[in-house]
Scaffold this active site. Structure first.
Site, PDB file in Angstrom:
ATOM      1  N   GLU A 298       0.822  -1.215   0.000  1.00  0.00           N
ATOM      2  CA  GLU A 298       0.000   0.000   0.000  1.00  0.00           C
ATOM      3  C   GLU A 298       0.858   1.267   0.000  1.00  0.00           C
ATOM      4  OE1 GLU A 298      -2.696  -0.652   3.337  1.00  0.00           O
ATOM      5  OE2 GLU A 298      -4.085  -1.670   1.988  1.00  0.00           O
ATOM      6  N   ASP A 372      -8.571  -8.786   4.463  1.00  0.00           N
ATOM      7  CA  ASP A 372      -8.263  -7.653   5.338  1.00  0.00           C
ATOM      8  C   ASP A 372      -9.287  -7.493   6.458  1.00  0.00           C
ATOM      9  OD1 ASP A 372      -7.126  -5.419   6.373  1.00  0.00           O
ATOM     10  OD2 ASP A 372      -7.699  -4.069   4.753  1.00  0.00           O
ATOM     11  N   GLU A 400     -12.562  -1.764  12.375  1.00  0.00           N
ATOM     12  CA  GLU A 400     -12.542  -1.015  11.121  1.00  0.00           C
ATOM     13  C   GLU A 400     -13.657  -1.447  10.174  1.00  0.00           C
ATOM     14  OE1 GLU A 400      -8.847  -1.522   9.039  1.00  0.00           O
ATOM     15  OE2 GLU A 400      -9.582  -0.535   7.224  1.00  0.00           O
TER      16      GLU A 400
HETATM   17  C1  BDP Z   1      -6.126  -1.999   6.309  1.00  0.00           C
HETATM   18  C2  BDP Z   1      -6.389  -0.614   6.766  1.00  0.00           C
HETATM   19  C3  BDP Z   1      -5.229   0.308   6.597  1.00  0.00           C
HETATM   20  C4  BDP Z   1      -3.974  -0.336   7.110  1.00  0.00           C
HETATM   21  C5  BDP Z   1      -3.758  -1.661   6.429  1.00  0.00           C
HETATM   22  C6  BDP Z   1      -2.610  -2.447   7.010  1.00  0.00           C
HETATM   23  O1  BDP Z   1      -7.500  -0.120   6.042  1.00  0.00           O
HETATM   24  O2  BDP Z   1      -5.528   1.504   7.250  1.00  0.00           O
HETATM   25  O3  BDP Z   1      -2.867   0.472   6.912  1.00  0.00           O
HETATM   26  O4  BDP Z   1      -4.875  -2.479   6.611  1.00  0.00           O
HETATM   27  O5  BDP Z   1      -2.889  -3.384   7.761  1.00  0.00           O
HETATM   28  O6  BDP Z   1      -7.012  -2.797   7.018  1.00  0.00           O
HETATM   29  O7  BDP Z   1      -1.464  -2.165   6.724  1.00  0.00           O
END
Ligand code: BDP
Length: 710
Positions: A298, A372, A400
């Site tokens: 990401e 996720d 989340e």
């Molecule tokens: C996702 C979240 C994000 C995190 C990412 C992670 O939306 O904010 O940075 O995972 O785990 O669930 O790195």
């Protein structure tokens, strides 16, 4: 006198700040029975951990029993509590207890006779084990159990039991719904408010022994000397409670903080920089835990930027930490390597070939599911696929994707489901729990991390019931084989008291709450239908950029003909990442459990479910069921009015009303959307959505808490 005038014992409102360590007076009969077993306290204060152990016992027993035992140096009456290690206490040494299999953190609590007097001993090999034992004894009392005739032995099954804070240095918390960060970076290192100590107490009470202070999307500034001094101050507060601090580090920090031109892990200058940084950290924090790293994920930098592998990156950091005994927790949450490939397959593709290539002080930190933190996912296929690698679990405690702080969703069943899943790596019984506790493949270094739900709110977690998720995480990290229900009951008794009229309904409500959320959000294996970016509320129609695999339509694949993601051999073949018996089960329409159906299969709307209903009818039924379940939760709670103090009662009642409204919103928006795709009528007896689809699509939200671009 003034205190009496305020109404002794009743003056303090319950705002949740005391968590499960409330130590309110036990009912008279139980307190009377226990008091005879807590007359004296023989406990040392030679070390900081001994001092906090003694203080906690005096505080806890004093609160629960009405008056604290008398501190003493020797046993002179019946009913003493004697606390220590063979090294710290001659009395404990004299008992010649068998402590050999308790390790450093285990403890034993036993009813014994000392100098002719019945007594209770809390013993361990190390002070920290004794502290855990003290909390164990207090827990027994808090949950209404007797403390006579005790013979308890406990030791953690997982070595690193860690909270991951996604806290930013500006005080915001990524995916945090309980206010600002509890770390007051600005006033550190000087100002250490009592909440830091209470945080440590709460964690120690459930066996958590590590905390990663900052967000995985890490600000390199955390590695500057000024911030390391702040980190050291926090480490000093946590140390007596057996908690080590860890930091999330940005892979490119040698450039940003060190002024180098590269962060290439094979570059000697880069290696030297990290070694120097590690030395600097350990000078300030001799028991520093290590680094957590999100790399090439990401948008975060990583070794692949230099055409190196994840193992090259992890091992380089591990080499810097190894001389000091630190570890690297390298995250497996990556999905950028092959655009176009099913997102959930990518981490496996990336890491499986690296099995056996990681240094001895590296753990690969794997999310429970391959996507996720969804309300439900099948287990992550990396568990069971990397026998030569130390895999640690990453759960999310903050909700989340589960309605944020206001939805009552107890995560115990989710965690338990993931841990109990059978990878079949070495045949039946090769559970994820056994991968995580190291027994399946004989690993000594083991860990479990939970993304914290803690913030500066008075009640720490944004609601009383969210505290249960912090609690259950800790208890399962201590022992992944404990039952979610037993832990819910423990927490309920500690949080609301032992009134059976409260305990049973609250535990039942908690245990059903996760399935309710699955039903009103993403039933039958659906996933990631949440609002874009902020993940608040339903947005199943979203097909916006910048990446297809961030959008609901990518995941549900609904069209006129059907719905679901074909991950069998005719589709993305993600099933092939599981051991053959598991893969066969998931691939077979006959065998796949309903709850994973649309995760692995694209099926027609008219598909006949085991229930005899069509898929469409079944989907509508689940969405409706979820809303009805929340309505029932509200009724259950309403029935407890008068049994729960006003402040907490009202908070929960209000939040349940929010949850019911949002569950209805979820149901209606999803049904309206899927109906617009399939054109089918609702099954008989089911109410149509309250509004037309356009209405739901018109809703937009700004300033959603916890927002992050990822
Ligand atoms: C996702 C979240 C994000 C995190 C990412 C992670 O939306 O904010 O940075 O995972 O785990 O669930 O790195």
């Amino acid at each position: 006198m003034l205190v009496a005038g305020l109404g002794a014992g009743h003056a303090r409102a319950e705002d949740g700040h005391d968590l499960w360590l409330r130590y309110r007076p036990l009912p008279a009969a139980q307190a009377d029975a226990a008091r005879g077993h807590a007359t004296q306290l023989v406990a040392g204060t030679a070390s900081a951990t001994q001092a906090v152990t003694r203080a906690e016992l005096l505080r806890g027993l004093g609160g629960l029993l009405g008056h604290a035992p008398v501190p003493a140096d020797a046993v002179s009456r019946d009913g003493a509590i004697v606390v220590g290690t063979p090294a710290s206490s001659p009395l404990v040494a004299g008992l010649h207890l068998d402590l050999h299999d308790l390790g450093r953190e285990g403890y034993l609590i036993r009813s014994v006779v000392l100098d002719g007097h019945p007594a209770t001993v809390i013993a361990g090999n190390d002070d920290i084990g004794v502290l855990y034992g003290a909390f164990g004894l207090l827990r027994r009392l808090q949950t209404g159990q007797p403390i006579d005739r005790l013979d308890l032995r406990e030791r953690p099954r997982v070595q690193l039991r860690v909270l991951d804070h996604w806290d930013n240095l500006d005080g915001s918390v990524e995916r945090g719904y309980a206010g600002a960060s509890i770390w007051d970076w600005w006033r550190l290192p000087d100002y250490l408010p009592p909440r830091y100590t209470d945080y440590a107490r709460a964690n120690a009470s459930i066996g958590i022994n590590g905390t990663v202070l900052n967000n995985v999307n890490a600000d390199p500034l955390i590695l500057s000397h000024a911030y390391l001094e702040k980190v050291a101050a926090l480490a000093g507060v946590f140390r007596p409670y057996g908690i080590r601090v860890y930091l999330s580090v940005r892979f490119s920090a040698p450039i940003e903080v060190g002024g180098l031109k590269t962060a290439d892990p094979l570059d000697p200058q880069v290696q030297r920089w990290w070694r120097g940084k590690a030395d600097e950290i350990y000078r300030l924090i001799p028991d520093f835990g290590g680094f957590l790293v999100k790399a090439n994920s990401e948008g975060q930098p990583g070794p692949q930027d230099y055409h190196r592998s994840h193992a090259d990156g992890a091992n380089m950091l591990a080499a810097a930490l190894a001389p000091h005994g630190g570890v690297v927790m390298w995250r497996a949450f990556v999905y950028a390597n092959k655009p176009g490939e099913d997102r959930i397959k990518q981490a496996y593709g990336e890491f499986k070939p690296l099995d056996g290539k990681f240094a001895a002080n590296v753990l690969l930190q794997v999310k429970n599911g391959p996507l996720d933190f969804q309300p439900r996912e099948p287990f992550n296929p990396l568990f069971g696929a990397m026998p030569k690698t130390q895999l640690m679990m990453e759960f999310q405690i903050t909700k989340e994707y589960l309605g944020f702080a206001t939805h009552l969703v107890y995560l115990g069943p989710l965690y338990q489901e993931a841990l109990a899943a059978d990878t079949m790596e070495h045949g039946k019984g090769s559970t994820v729990a056994k991968v995580v506790d190291g027994t399946l493949d004989g690993h000594a270094l083991t860990g479990m991390a939970g993304v914290a739900n803690i913030g500066a709110d008075r009640d720490w977690c944004g609601s009383v019931f969210n505290q249960a998720n912090w609690y259950v995480f800790g208890r399962l990290a201590w022992d992944p084989t404990l039952s979610a229900r037993a832990i819910a009951e423990e927490w309920t008794r500690m949080t609301f008291g032992n009134d059976e009229a409260v305990v049973r309904p609250v535990v039942d409500m908690m245990m059903g709450s996760r399935e309710a959320a699955v039903d009103y959000m993403t039933p039958l294996g659906l996933a990631h239908l949440m609002g874009h970016g902020h993940h608040y509320g339903p947005e199943p129609w979203d097909a916006s950029g910048p990446r297809a695999d961030w959008t609901p339509v990518y995941f549900h694949r609904a069209d006129k003909g059907g719905i679901g993601f074909d991950r069998t051999a005719s589709g993305s073949d993600a099933v092939a990442q599981y051991a053959p018996p598991v893969a066969n089960e998931f691939a077979s329409l006959r065998q796949i459990p309903d709850e994973y159906l649309l995760w692995f299969h694209h099926v027609p709307w008219s598909y006949r479910m085991r229930s005899g209903r069509t898929l469409w009818d079944e989907l509508v039924r689940h969405y409706t069921q979820g809303v009805e379940d929340v309505a029932r939760m509200r009724e259950t709670w309403a029935g407890l009015k008068g049994h729960i103090d006003d402040e907490r009662y009202r908070q929960v009642a209000t939040f349940l009303a929010i949850q019911q409204r949002e569950a209805q919103w979820w149901r209606d928006a999803c049904i309206a959307y899927f109906q617009s795709i399939n054109g089918l009528p609702l099954p008989a007896g089911y109410a149509p959505p309250a509004h037309p689809l356009k209405y739901y699509q018109s809703l937009s939200f700004k300033y959603v808490p916890g927002y992050s671009a990822w």
